[in-house]
Design a protein around this motif. Structure first.
Motif, PDB file in Angstrom:
ATOM      1  N   ASN A  84       0.801  -1.229   0.000  1.00 44.06           N
ATOM      2  CA  ASN A  84       0.000   0.000   0.000  1.00 44.06           C
ATOM      3  C   ASN A  84       0.829   1.271   0.000  1.00 44.06           C
ATOM      4  OD1 ASN A  84      -2.733  -0.610  -0.073  1.00 44.06           O
ATOM      5  ND2 ASN A  84      -2.635  -1.427   2.018  1.00 44.06           N
ATOM      6  N   CYS A  85       0.389   2.256  -0.778  1.00 41.56           N
ATOM      7  CA  CYS A  85       1.054   3.559  -0.800  1.00 41.56           C
ATOM      8  C   CYS A  85       0.356   4.559   0.120  1.00 41.56           C
ATOM      9  CB  CYS A  85       1.093   4.111  -2.225  1.00 41.56           C
ATOM     10  SG  CYS A  85       2.073   3.091  -3.325  1.00 41.56           S
ATOM     11  N   GLU A  86      -0.793   4.196   0.689  1.00 42.42           N
ATOM     12  CA  GLU A  86      -1.561   5.145   1.501  1.00 42.42           C
ATOM     13  C   GLU A  86      -0.767   5.754   2.656  1.00 42.42           C
ATOM     14  OE1 GLU A  86      -2.809   2.621  -0.043  1.00 42.42           O
ATOM     15  OE2 GLU A  86      -4.964   2.776  -0.394  1.00 42.42           O
ATOM     16  N   PRO A  87       0.107   4.975   3.339  1.00 43.02           N
ATOM     17  CA  PRO A  87       0.862   5.619   4.422  1.00 43.02           C
ATOM     18  C   PRO A  87       1.631   6.854   3.926  1.00 43.02           C
ATOM     19  CG  PRO A  87       1.149   3.234   4.536  1.00 43.02           C
ATOM     20  CD  PRO A  87       0.380   3.523   3.271  1.00 43.02           C
ATOM     21  N   LEU A  88       2.162   6.778   2.722  1.00 44.97           N
ATOM     22  CA  LEU A  88       2.888   7.921   2.173  1.00 44.97           C
ATOM     23  C   LEU A  88       1.923   9.064   1.827  1.00 44.97           C
ATOM     24  CD1 LEU A  88       5.672   9.027   1.152  1.00 44.97           C
ATOM     25  CD2 LEU A  88       4.967   8.264  -1.113  1.00 44.97           C
ATOM     26  N   LEU A  89       0.796   8.714   1.197  1.00 48.40           N
ATOM     27  CA  LEU A  89      -0.192   9.743   0.826  1.00 48.40           C
ATOM     28  C   LEU A  89      -0.644  10.490   2.085  1.00 48.40           C
ATOM     29  CD1 LEU A  89      -2.477   7.784  -1.707  1.00 48.40           C
ATOM     30  CD2 LEU A  89      -0.329   8.976  -2.135  1.00 48.40           C
ATOM     31  N   ASP A  90      -0.888   9.734   3.164  1.00 43.64           N
ATOM     32  CA  ASP A  90      -1.341  10.354   4.416  1.00 43.64           C
ATOM     33  C   ASP A  90      -0.290  11.321   4.952  1.00 43.64           C
ATOM     34  OD1 ASP A  90      -3.645   8.891   4.179  1.00 43.64           O
ATOM     35  OD2 ASP A  90      -3.004   7.291   5.543  1.00 43.64           O
ATOM     36  N   LYS A  91       0.945  10.891   4.910  1.00 46.71           N
ATOM     37  CA  LYS A  91       2.006  11.781   5.419  1.00 46.71           C
ATOM     38  C   LYS A  91       2.110  13.053   4.581  1.00 46.71           C
ATOM     39  CE  LYS A  91       4.822   8.040   7.285  1.00 46.71           C
ATOM     40  NZ  LYS A  91       5.889   7.098   6.950  1.00 46.71           N
ATOM     41  N   MET A  92       1.914  12.915   3.267  1.00 38.66           N
ATOM     42  CA  MET A  92       2.021  14.095   2.392  1.00 38.66           C
ATOM     43  C   MET A  92       0.773  14.980   2.479  1.00 38.66           C
ATOM     44  SD  MET A  92       3.754  12.405  -1.035  1.00 38.66           S
ATOM     45  CE  MET A  92       3.858  13.903  -2.026  1.00 38.66           C
ATOM     46  N   GLY A  93      -0.262  14.472   3.128  1.00 41.78           N
ATOM     47  CA  GLY A  93      -1.507  15.253   3.246  1.00 41.78           C
ATOM     48  C   GLY A  93      -2.369  15.197   1.994  1.00 41.78           C
ATOM     49  N   ILE A  94      -2.205  14.123   1.214  1.00 39.51           N
ATOM     50  CA  ILE A  94      -2.980  13.991  -0.028  1.00 39.51           C
ATOM     51  C   ILE A  94      -4.345  13.374   0.272  1.00 39.51           C
ATOM     52  CG2 ILE A  94      -3.063  12.777  -2.257  1.00 39.51           C
ATOM     53  CD1 ILE A  94       0.019  13.052  -2.332  1.00 39.51           C
ATOM     54  N   GLN A  95      -5.409  14.003  -0.213  1.00 44.12           N
ATOM     55  CA  GLN A  95      -6.762  13.453  -0.045  1.00 44.12           C
ATOM     56  C   GLN A  95      -7.017  12.462  -1.185  1.00 44.12           C
ATOM     57  OE1 GLN A  95      -8.893  14.769   2.415  1.00 44.12           O
ATOM     58  NE2 GLN A  95      -7.112  15.963   3.100  1.00 44.12           N
ATOM     59  N   TYR A  96      -7.661  11.370  -0.869  1.00 41.94           N
ATOM     60  CA  TYR A  96      -7.996  10.405  -1.919  1.00 41.94           C
ATOM     61  C   TYR A  96      -9.290   9.707  -1.543  1.00 41.94           C
ATOM     62  CZ  TYR A  96      -5.647   7.575   1.612  1.00 41.94           C
ATOM     63  OH  TYR A  96      -5.274   7.004   2.800  1.00 41.94           O
ATOM     64  N   ASP A  97      -9.956   9.196  -2.541  1.00 41.71           N
ATOM     65  CA  ASP A  97     -11.216   8.512  -2.290  1.00 41.71           C
ATOM     66  C   ASP A  97     -10.953   7.004  -2.278  1.00 41.71           C
ATOM     67  OD1 ASP A  97     -13.713   7.390  -2.281  1.00 41.71           O
ATOM     68  OD2 ASP A  97     -14.579   8.846  -3.696  1.00 41.71           O
ATOM     69  N   ALA A  98     -10.884   6.439  -1.073  1.00 44.30           N
ATOM     70  CA  ALA A  98     -10.532   5.022  -0.934  1.00 44.30           C
ATOM     71  C   ALA A  98     -11.544   4.125  -1.641  1.00 44.30           C
ATOM     72  CB  ALA A  98     -10.437   4.646   0.537  1.00 44.30           C
ATOM     73  N   SER A  99     -12.805   4.582  -1.725  1.00 42.26           N
ATOM     74  CA  SER A  99     -13.833   3.716  -2.321  1.00 42.26           C
ATOM     75  C   SER A  99     -13.638   3.587  -3.832  1.00 42.26           C
ATOM     76  CB  SER A  99     -15.221   4.264  -2.009  1.00 42.26           C
ATOM     77  OG  SER A  99     -15.419   5.477  -2.717  1.00 42.26           O
ATOM     78  N   LEU A 100     -12.851   4.489  -4.423  1.00 39.17           N
ATOM     79  CA  LEU A 100     -12.643   4.412  -5.881  1.00 39.17           C
ATOM     80  C   LEU A 100     -11.332   3.734  -6.255  1.00 39.17           C
ATOM     81  CD1 LEU A 100     -13.926   7.895  -7.111  1.00 39.17           C
ATOM     82  CD2 LEU A 100     -15.028   5.661  -7.369  1.00 39.17           C
ATOM     83  N   LYS A 101     -10.601   3.276  -5.227  1.00 42.71           N
ATOM     84  CA  LYS A 101      -9.262   2.740  -5.514  1.00 42.71           C
ATOM     85  C   LYS A 101      -9.307   1.619  -6.549  1.00 42.71           C
ATOM     86  CE  LYS A 101      -5.051   0.897  -3.431  1.00 42.71           C
ATOM     87  NZ  LYS A 101      -4.324   0.496  -2.215  1.00 42.71           N
ATOM     88  N   TYR A 102     -10.236   0.709  -6.388  1.00 41.44           N
ATOM     89  CA  TYR A 102     -10.237  -0.446  -7.287  1.00 41.44           C
ATOM     90  C   TYR A 102     -11.326  -0.364  -8.345  1.00 41.44           C
ATOM     91  CZ  TYR A 102      -6.771  -2.097  -4.080  1.00 41.44           C
ATOM     92  OH  TYR A 102      -5.627  -2.181  -3.334  1.00 41.44           O
ATOM     93  N   ALA A 103     -11.767   0.840  -8.653  1.00 30.86           N
ATOM     94  CA  ALA A 103     -12.786   0.991  -9.695  1.00 30.86           C
ATOM     95  C   ALA A 103     -12.142   0.860 -11.073  1.00 30.86           C
ATOM     96  CB  ALA A 103     -13.450   2.351  -9.558  1.00 30.86           C
TER      97      ALA A 103
END
Ligand code: SF4
Ligand code: SF4
Lengths: 243, 357
Positions: free
Chosen positions: B318-337
């Motif tokens: 997972n790359c989310e730990p990095l996104l969280d540290k950078m303060g990037i907002q993302y929609d987790a529900s669309l990750k695997y769309a």
């Protein structure tokens, strides 16, 4: 046939071996030497000795198939040699003469020819999503499996043009371009290499008790793709070496 | 040392990188595992930097993986490469932009061979003519795609939305980099910083606000080894070499691994998962593995692109730990769309360890 003479006709050999002083720096940096019972210093030494008998042994050995062709040795050799290039010349000659079937690792060349080799000629890619079958690639994990099962959607989502016309990632290579690659293989010896790999492998498969079957020796291909006698690693060698 | 002398010394480690008008050649491995990265590279060049980069659909694999697993002979790969050059020449381009380090090394090896053995060049010209009727010029400039991102790293920094700063602590993110063996170990003068001071990724990380962390096995091979990965029964070689790197970087607690090569990020991403499955060992602080990124993905994040446009959902770790540290907002529900938000199934398991989705 004089083996040293044959090797020296390969440009990679001329580039790869100037004169080796057996210092072992290449072995110190070599990732293959850490994992396998292998040392590029020894390879350079044997070839430089021009001892035909030892070169023949090398061409039939497991050893020449252990290198990962990372070329880390090129940067560090104080004499400007590249053992990785010497290996490439040895592997070419081993396939030319059919000696590659004498070792477990060498026999694997047929599996590589049937996958990567044929992809290059008939698809224009070394690897394709449809060749990443989860059973053969468990290391690609559940995400790899998800990509494999939903390939069209997943690749489209990130902007690839999977199997499509025109430009883009994973586009279908136009037939006229594949025809050009085919002719390049015909003219430059690419198909000769393929034919030799097939020819010598089939002879070996028969002597090992495999038959052609309905699927062009696919049992043999499965066998060489998955067999590992467990005797290749450094650890094994050190605990079993006769001192 | 006199100033002129110093300038001379450092010249050996600098590289000329064309400024515009590139002929793009793709990477087999990138297209399979990180196609979003190639897409992002083209997007940055065209829409952020206003550069001209052209792709001809008729270009093919360079056959490099076949060459380095010894099923494709040298004459054959030289002629396939000559054909790529012919397509470039016909389109009126002189600067090659290469998406793959294996290809980049091969272009370097072949051009050097032709310089040293002019007969070889003549032979290949004849082969190509006979096989395809085409003729070619040797490119004036050969740049790896990362060289180009490196060249314009400050332009990217000027547009950045998310610098490489940990938003929770205000400190620079700690990043380890992996250059890829064929980038500059074979022909040091072809890479930024040569084999001794490879600066191509360091330059990006520092320009975008991060901190480069050194570690003992920084220059060790990722373990691809061509046949050592391609054949199932050889893959112990591959995972062992990556493991050596993970063990070596672990004490430095990196926030991410940044890669230059198409293959290396795939191996570093997937082998973390395999090591977890085999040995129960998870790298990374939070027990989630260390996120592994391509330089195009990192540039895209810095520029504020949607992580799922970049293709981060194609990673196992997972790359989310990095996104969280950078303060990037993302929609987790669309990750695997799928495309247009279409719902397709999710992977059975993501990450290293048993993080349920
Ligand atoms: S580093 Fe060079 S000189 Fe030393 S053993 Fe290896 S090939 Fe020979
Ligand atoms: S190219 Fe082969 S011999 Fe040279 S360092 Fe890499 S694995 Fe070792």
């Amino acid at each position: 046939m004089e083996l040293y003479l044959e090797l020296s006709k390969d440009i990679r050999f001329a580039e790869g071996l100037k004169s080796c002083m057996n210092c072992g720096i290449c072995t110190a940096i070599c990732p293959a030497a850490e994992f396998y019972d292998y040392g590029p210093r020894i390879i350079a030494g044997i070839v430089q000795s021009k001892d035909e008998k030892r070169i023949e042994e090398l061409l039939k050995s497991e050893t020449i198939w252990y290198c990962g062709e990372c070329m880390s040795c090129k940067t560090r050799c104080p004499r400007g040699n590249t053992p990785g290039l010497i290996i490439m010349a040895l592997r070419s000659l081993s396939q030319e003469l059919g000696f590659f079937t004498e070792s477990e690792k060498g026999r694997q060349q047929l599996a590589i020819k049937r996958t990567v080799g044929e992809n290059v000629v008939y698809k224009g890619y070394c690897v394709l999503p449809e060749s990443l079958i989860p059973e053969l690639h468990p290391e690609l994990g559940p995400v790899g499996e998800w990509i494999y099962e939903n390939s069209e959607e997943v690749y489209k989502r990130v902007g690839a043009n999977y199997k499509g016309d025109g430009e883009g990632a994973l586009r279908k290579i136009p037939q006229e371009s594949l025809d050009e690659i085919y002719r390049i293989f015909e003219i430059t010896g690419g198909f000769d290499r393929f034919d030799k790999i097939e020819h010598f492998s089939k002879i070996k498969a028969e002597t090992m008790g495999f038959s052609e079957g309905e699927d062009d020796y696919s049992d043999y291909v499965n066998h060489i793709f998955t067999t590992n006698n467990g005797k290749h690693n450094r650890q094994y060698f050190h605990s079993h070496a006769k001192l | 040392m006199k100033r002129e002398g110093k300038i001379q010394v450092w010249k050996d480690y600098q590289k000329e990188i064309a400024d515009d008008h590139y002929f793009y050649v793709r990477s087999c491995i990138r297209q399979n595992f990180f196609p979003g990265s190639e897409q992002t590279f083209l997007r940055i060049l065209r829409s952020e930097l206003g550069k001209d980069i052209y792709e001809n659909p008729h270009h093919t694999t360079c056959s490099g993986i076949g060459y380095h697993s010894d099923v494709v002979p040298f004459d054959t790969i030289q002629t396939i490469v000559a054909r790529q050059f012919a397509l470039m020449t016909e389109a009126g381009y002189k600067n090659l932009a290469v998406s793959c380090i294996t290809s980049f090394g091969i272009y370097g090896e072949i051009i050097e061979t032709w310089k040293e053995f002019p007969d070889e060049l003549e032979k290949i010209r004849n082969y190509l003519k006979k096989a395809t009727g085409r003729e070619f010029e040797i490119p004036q400039n050969v740049a790896h795609a990362s060289d180009i991102v490196y060249k314009f790293r400050e332009d990217i920094a000027n547009k950045q939305k998310f610098p490489l700063i940990n938003q929770q602590t205000g400190k620079p993110l700690k990043i380890v980099e992996h250059i890829g063996c064929h980038y500059s170990k074979m022909f040091p003068d072809k890479g930024v910083g040569g084999a001794e001071f490879p600066n191509v990724l360091v330059g990006m990380i520092e320009s975008w606000g991060g901190e480069v962390v050194d570690y003992p096995e920084r220059r060790h091979c990722c373990g691809f080894g061509f046949r050592q990965y391609l054949v199932m029964s050889n893959r112990g070689y591959s995972v062992s070499n990556s493991r050596k790197k993970f063990e070596s970087m672990e004490p430095y607690k990196p926030d991410a691994i940044l890669c230059n090569c198409p293959g290396c990020p795939m191996f570093m991403d997937r082998w973390q998962y395999v090591i977890e499955e085999m040995e129960g060992k998870t790298y990374g602080e939070s027990g989630q593995g260390i996120p592994v990124l391509t330089y195009e993905e990192l540039a895209g994040l810095v520029l504020g692109y949607d992580p799922w446009d970049l293709g981060l959902q194609m990673h196992q770790t997972n790359c989310e730990p990095l996104l969280d540290k950078m303060g990037i907002q993302y929609d987790a529900s669309l990750k695997y769309a799928g495309k247009d938000g279409k719902l397709i199934g999710k992977p059975m398991m993501v990450g290293c360890g048993d993080l349920e989705m």
